[in-house]
Design an enzyme around this catalytic site. Sequence first.
Site, PDB file in Angstrom:
ATOM      1  N   ASP A   1       2.570 -12.874   1.477  1.00  0.00           N
ATOM      2  CA  ASP A   1       3.618 -12.042   2.086  1.00  0.00           C
ATOM      3  C   ASP A   1       4.990 -12.713   1.993  1.00  0.00           C
ATOM      4  OD1 ASP A   1       1.666 -10.217   2.760  1.00  0.00           O
ATOM      5  OD2 ASP A   1       2.260 -10.066   4.874  1.00  0.00           O
TER       6      ASP A   1
ATOM      7  N   GLU B   1       0.826  -1.217   0.000  1.00  0.00           N
ATOM      8  CA  GLU B   1       0.000   0.000   0.000  1.00  0.00           C
ATOM      9  C   GLU B   1       0.856   1.261   0.000  1.00  0.00           C
ATOM     10  OE1 GLU B   1      -2.964  -0.259  -0.776  1.00  0.00           O
ATOM     11  OE2 GLU B   1      -3.288  -2.383  -0.367  1.00  0.00           O
TER      12      GLU B   1
HETATM   13 ZN   LIG Z   1      -2.785  -2.749  -4.519  1.00  0.00          ZN
END
Ligand SMILES: [Zn+2]
Length: 424
Positions: free
Chosen positions: A305, A245
């Site tokens: 992740d 993000e």
């Molecule tokens: Zn994104």
Amino acid sequence: MKKTFYSLSLGLACLASISASAQTGQRAILPANGQLPTKVANRGCAAMEVLDAQLAANPGLAQRLSAIEAQTARYAANPVAMRTTAAVTIPVVVHVLYRTSTENVSDAQVQAQIDVLNQDFAKTNTDASLIPAAFAGLAANTNVQFALAKRTPTGGATNGIIHKVTKVTSWSSNDAVKNSKRGGDDAWDATKYLNIWVCNLGQGLLGYAQFPGGSTTTDGVVVLYSSLPGGSAAPYNKGRTATHEVGHYLNLRHIWGDASCGNDLVSDTPTQQTSNYGCPTFPKVTCSNGPNGDMFMNYMDYTDDACMYMFSNGQSSRMNALFATGGARVGLATSNGATAPLTVAATSLTLYPNPATDQLNIRTAMDTPASNWTAKVYDLRGFEMKQTRTSASGTLDVSALPTGFYQVVLTDGVNVQHQRFQKQ
Ligand SMILES: [Zn+2]
């Protein structure tokens, strides 16, 4: 630029496909009616949907984005000349909105998230060793770093973490979490701080971000509380949601360009068919991008992740353009938000009358005018109010201020004091 405007009918069509998403490996989507899977089945990021909605609502935004693209291109062509600083440390304020104790992540967990950001953006993440040899030369130390704020917008001391209780059970990508009146918490001055909201984000979303060029009141990044390092959102619990993000916040697009074999505006990332999930095996060839195939280990893909561990040099250039001459986030490079404020002086100053209507007197303990002190006035969100004037005799003209509560920051050039007053 490819745009997908989310219409009601499209939203409903997507809703029907939610149950199939786990099998087909499609991204988590935004149902139009807010009904949501409670568990994050696949990495879901609403950054592009939010951008599309902002573009539809704000006719001036497209022009600002194109100006940012033009400046980014100028920087890419001549980075040495336009660079203003070797490295940037961005002051960060983390707003933790919680209804349950589980959602109230600890300061230690927030710090662990900042540590992950710093490793990922500096290529000091230990899993950088997993980058395939074919891509290793493209992996970047971006020279962008992050530090929790030590100074509030009004000059007070802080650890950069706000814990705020809320009655809201689940948040969406509608930015309510960024608004105190809607149960969230207002942004700090977004020209000086990266605002990160940590909350119970619903709709199957792990996070979303606002791209450069948008409104300062909604600028920043929102992440699901359980995506922080050590959280419960496995396989998305190593803090890479925030890395992804913040990549958007620093103007990176999804690596597949949000279209079939789309364009992410970066030259050294291979064109790829669509988002990848899970942990693909190298090489994964799509869109004739052989022999190396998709750069699915890039933070701007949708992999787990544990399976994303690099930004590319081209992505790094795009991000650093923001801090160069004319850059859209250049204010962050000169912000003092991560520098602790000076110690408050022992000198006792008083403000009167309080509430005030026209004049506010600044007096010392000896009841003499504090003529060597200057004053700046801020609203409670930290925005400076320029309507006030200090006189040589130690009075502050507040007649032009709207009624309300304010903070005055007094300084004699060495010491700083903060006091609240009311304008009526
Ligand atoms: Zn994104």
